[in-house]
Design a protein around this motif. Structure first.
Motif, short mmCIF file in Angstrom:
data_model
loop_
_atom_site.label_atom_id
_atom_site.label_comp_id
_atom_site.label_asym_id
_atom_site.label_seq_id
_atom_site.Cartn_x
_atom_site.Cartn_y
_atom_site.Cartn_z
N TRP A 144 0.85 -1.19 0.00
CA TRP A 144 0.00 0.00 0.00
C TRP A 144 0.88 1.24 0.00
CZ3 TRP A 144 -4.56 0.27 4.04
CH2 TRP A 144 -5.46 1.27 3.67
N LYS A 145 0.77 2.08 -1.02
CA LYS A 145 1.56 3.31 -1.10
C LYS A 145 0.91 4.38 -0.22
CE LYS A 145 3.31 2.18 -5.70
NZ LYS A 145 3.43 2.58 -7.12
N THR A 146 1.01 4.15 1.08
CA THR A 146 0.25 4.94 2.05
C THR A 146 0.66 6.41 2.08
OG1 THR A 146 1.77 3.98 3.70
CG2 THR A 146 -0.44 3.06 3.57
N LYS A 277 -15.27 -8.50 -6.48
CA LYS A 277 -14.79 -7.76 -7.64
C LYS A 277 -13.46 -8.36 -8.07
CE LYS A 277 -17.05 -3.48 -6.18
NZ LYS A 277 -16.87 -2.09 -5.70
N THR A 278 -13.32 -8.69 -9.33
CA THR A 278 -12.11 -9.39 -9.79
C THR A 278 -11.11 -8.49 -10.50
OG1 THR A 278 -13.28 -10.03 -11.83
CG2 THR A 278 -13.33 -11.59 -9.98
N ASP A 279 -11.49 -7.23 -10.72
CA ASP A 279 -10.58 -6.32 -11.42
C ASP A 279 -9.73 -5.50 -10.47
OD1 ASP A 279 -12.68 -4.86 -10.41
OD2 ASP A 279 -12.92 -3.56 -12.17
N ILE A 280 -9.77 -5.83 -9.18
CA ILE A 280 -9.05 -5.05 -8.18
C ILE A 280 -7.79 -5.76 -7.67
CG2 ILE A 280 -11.13 -3.82 -7.48
CD1 ILE A 280 -11.32 -5.65 -5.05
N MET A 286 -4.42 -12.30 -5.56
CA MET A 286 -4.32 -12.23 -4.10
C MET A 286 -4.05 -10.81 -3.59
SD MET A 286 -1.81 -14.47 -1.68
CE MET A 286 -2.07 -14.58 0.09
N HIS A 287 -3.16 -10.12 -4.26
CA HIS A 287 -2.76 -8.80 -3.81
C HIS A 287 -3.49 -7.72 -4.60
CE1 HIS A 287 0.66 -11.39 -2.57
NE2 HIS A 287 0.54 -10.68 -1.47
N LEU A 288 -3.82 -6.63 -3.93
CA LEU A 288 -4.58 -5.56 -4.56
C LEU A 288 -3.73 -4.81 -5.58
CD1 LEU A 288 -6.44 -3.97 -1.51
CD2 LEU A 288 -7.39 -5.51 -3.24
N ASN A 289 -4.39 -4.36 -6.64
CA ASN A 289 -3.75 -3.45 -7.59
C ASN A 289 -4.12 -2.02 -7.21
OD1 ASN A 289 -6.37 -3.04 -8.53
ND2 ASN A 289 -6.14 -4.41 -10.27
N ALA A 290 -3.72 -1.06 -8.02
CA ALA A 290 -3.99 0.35 -7.71
C ALA A 290 -5.49 0.61 -7.57
CB ALA A 290 -3.39 1.24 -8.79
N LEU A 291 -6.30 -0.03 -8.41
CA LEU A 291 -7.75 0.15 -8.34
C LEU A 291 -8.29 -0.36 -7.00
CD1 LEU A 291 -10.39 0.95 -9.72
CD2 LEU A 291 -10.49 -1.34 -10.72
N GLY A 292 -7.74 -1.47 -6.54
CA GLY A 292 -8.18 -2.02 -5.26
C GLY A 292 -7.92 -1.07 -4.11
N TYR A 293 -6.75 -0.45 -4.12
CA TYR A 293 -6.42 0.49 -3.04
C TYR A 293 -7.26 1.77 -3.12
CZ TYR A 293 -2.54 -2.35 -1.34
OH TYR A 293 -1.80 -3.37 -0.80
N THR A 294 -7.76 2.12 -4.31
CA THR A 294 -8.63 3.29 -4.39
C THR A 294 -9.96 3.04 -3.69
OG1 THR A 294 -9.59 2.63 -6.55
CG2 THR A 294 -7.63 4.03 -6.59
N ILE A 295 -10.31 1.78 -3.48
CA ILE A 295 -11.50 1.45 -2.68
C ILE A 295 -11.22 1.69 -1.21
CG2 ILE A 295 -13.04 -0.42 -1.95
CD1 ILE A 295 -12.67 -1.68 -4.69
N TRP A 296 -10.02 1.33 -0.78
CA TRP A 296 -9.65 1.45 0.63
C TRP A 296 -9.34 2.89 1.04
CZ3 TRP A 296 -6.06 -3.14 2.45
CH2 TRP A 296 -6.75 -4.35 2.30
N ASP A 297 -8.68 3.63 0.16
CA ASP A 297 -8.15 4.95 0.53
C ASP A 297 -9.18 5.89 1.16
OD1 ASP A 297 -5.63 4.25 -0.27
OD2 ASP A 297 -5.67 5.34 -2.17
N PRO A 298 -10.34 6.13 0.51
CA PRO A 298 -11.29 7.10 1.10
C PRO A 298 -11.86 6.65 2.44
CG PRO A 298 -12.26 5.98 -0.80
CD PRO A 298 -10.81 5.61 -0.79
N ILE A 299 -11.96 5.34 2.63
CA ILE A 299 -12.48 4.82 3.90
C ILE A 299 -11.52 5.14 5.03
CG2 ILE A 299 -13.19 2.74 5.15
CD1 ILE A 299 -13.84 1.48 2.40
N ILE A 300 -10.24 4.91 4.79
CA ILE A 300 -9.22 5.18 5.80
C ILE A 300 -9.03 6.68 5.99
CG2 ILE A 300 -6.80 4.89 6.42
CD1 ILE A 300 -8.49 2.36 6.68
N ARG A 301 -9.03 7.44 4.89
CA ARG A 301 -8.86 8.88 5.02
C ARG A 301 -9.97 9.49 5.87
NH1 ARG A 301 -8.12 10.08 0.32
NH2 ARG A 301 -5.92 10.69 0.35
N LYS A 302 -11.18 9.08 5.64
CA LYS A 302 -12.31 9.60 6.42
C LYS A 302 -12.10 9.36 7.90
CE LYS A 302 -17.34 9.17 6.95
NZ LYS A 302 -18.56 8.46 6.49
N LYS A 303 -11.60 8.17 8.24
CA LYS A 303 -11.40 7.84 9.66
C LYS A 303 -10.25 8.65 10.25
CE LYS A 303 -12.53 5.70 13.31
NZ LYS A 303 -13.86 5.89 13.92
N ILE A 304 -9.16 8.80 9.52
CA ILE A 304 -8.03 9.57 10.04
C ILE A 304 -8.42 11.03 10.24
CG2 ILE A 304 -5.68 10.36 9.58
CD1 ILE A 304 -5.20 7.81 7.99
#
Length: 309
Positions: A144-146, A277-280, A286-304
């Protein structure tokens, strides 16, 4: 008029030929798939009944299975019901050809120790921010390029691929305590993938949380849900089921704990029909691509943002 009619007739014949070619190609592909399915099932059946377990037979099983499931992983995730016999035989073979756990653990520990040492060498040459947001865990954190995902926050990423929860605790002083973070996000599904029960896995999460709270009572711990992946069933029987069960237990634990929040990253990875979703994912499924992390990013940003407001 005659020229136009001839042109139209040619176009009709060409379209028909293209349709026929496409139909034949689809038919050939379907026949090839059926043949491959039959061959693989026959291989698994023979392997269970007749094959002696040794280094060579284990390598053959791993190679044949890796090739087959790699080619079928997309269709399997769309139509798992079509693979009931193959997956059942596969899991039986997995038990038969189970590798030596101690040997695997030794190899992993050597790699993890090198990664921890690399982080330590980096810290010895650089300063790190106060009141940081620390990401810790296995490959989903490591990949994850956090800092790019959350450039407005003082991010520290100490993810190591393949690291389990006990190994995080064993390296706690070097990977967690030294940073005195204000927020710690934890992700790890390695224990489940290595065959531990949901309770066994969650118990180690709880042990780590208590350790953190003892040292940093004001620090908020984010327990990131274990993610479903395309190859869960290929890793082992009930892996997806056990991940989801562990997530429920982590949620239940977080509800009664101060400064501990469970973050559901798994549900947004599903389509409306609850299929993954299979395109992530990258090619390994097994490991997420850039599209997969775009799903996670806003969720974590909102919490931080909520925690640092």
């Amino acid at each position: 008029m005659t020229i136009l009619n001839n042109y139209n007739n040619k176009m009709i014949r060409l379209t028909a030929l293209l349709l026929l070619s496409s139909t034949f190609s689809t038919f050939a592909q379907e026949n090839t798939k059926v043949d491959n399915d039959k061959k693989y099932i026959a291989f698994l059946t023979n392997s269970i009944e007749n094959t002696i377990v040794n280094k060579e037979s284990r390598a053959i099983f791993v190679k044949e299975s890796r090739t087959y499931w790699h080619n079928q992983k997309l269709d399997y995730n769309l139509h798992p019901e079509n693979y009931a016999k193959a997956i059942s035989l596969y899991h039986q073979n997995q038990l038969k050809f189970k590798q030596n756990k101690e040997q695997i653990d030794t190899i992993r520990k050597i790699r993890i120790n090198k990664a921890v040492e690399s982080f330590q060498n980096f810290d010895d040459r650089n300063s790190f921010p106060e009141k940081s947001v620390l990401f810790i865990g296995s490959s989903s954190i490591a990949g994850w390029k956090t800092s790019l995902s959350f450039p407005e926050f003082p991010i520290i990423n100490r993810g190591i691929g393949g690291m389990n929860m006990l190994e995080i605790i064993e390296n706690y002083d070097l990977l967690v305590k030294k940073y005195a973070p204000s927020i710690i996000a934890i992700y790890c599904d390695i224990d489940i993938e290595n065959g531990k029960s949901p309770k066994e896995s969650v118990d180690v999460f709880i042990a780590l949380v208590h350790k953190i709270k003892n040292d940093f009572p004001k620090t908020t711990v984010l327990l990131l849900s274990m993610k479903p992946v395309m190859i869960d069933d290929f890793i082992g029987k009930d892996i997806r089921k056990n991940k989801m069960a562990a997530n429920k237990q982590l949620l239940k634990f977080s509800i009664n704990e101060k400064n501990v929040d469970f973050i559901d990253l798994a549900s947004p990875m599903l389509n409306q029909d609850d299929k993954l979703k299979t395109d992530i994912f990258i090619e390994d499924g097994m490991h997420l691509n850039a599209l997969g992390y775009t799903i996670w990013d806003p969720i974590i940003r909102k919490k931080i943002v909520e925690l640092t407001r």
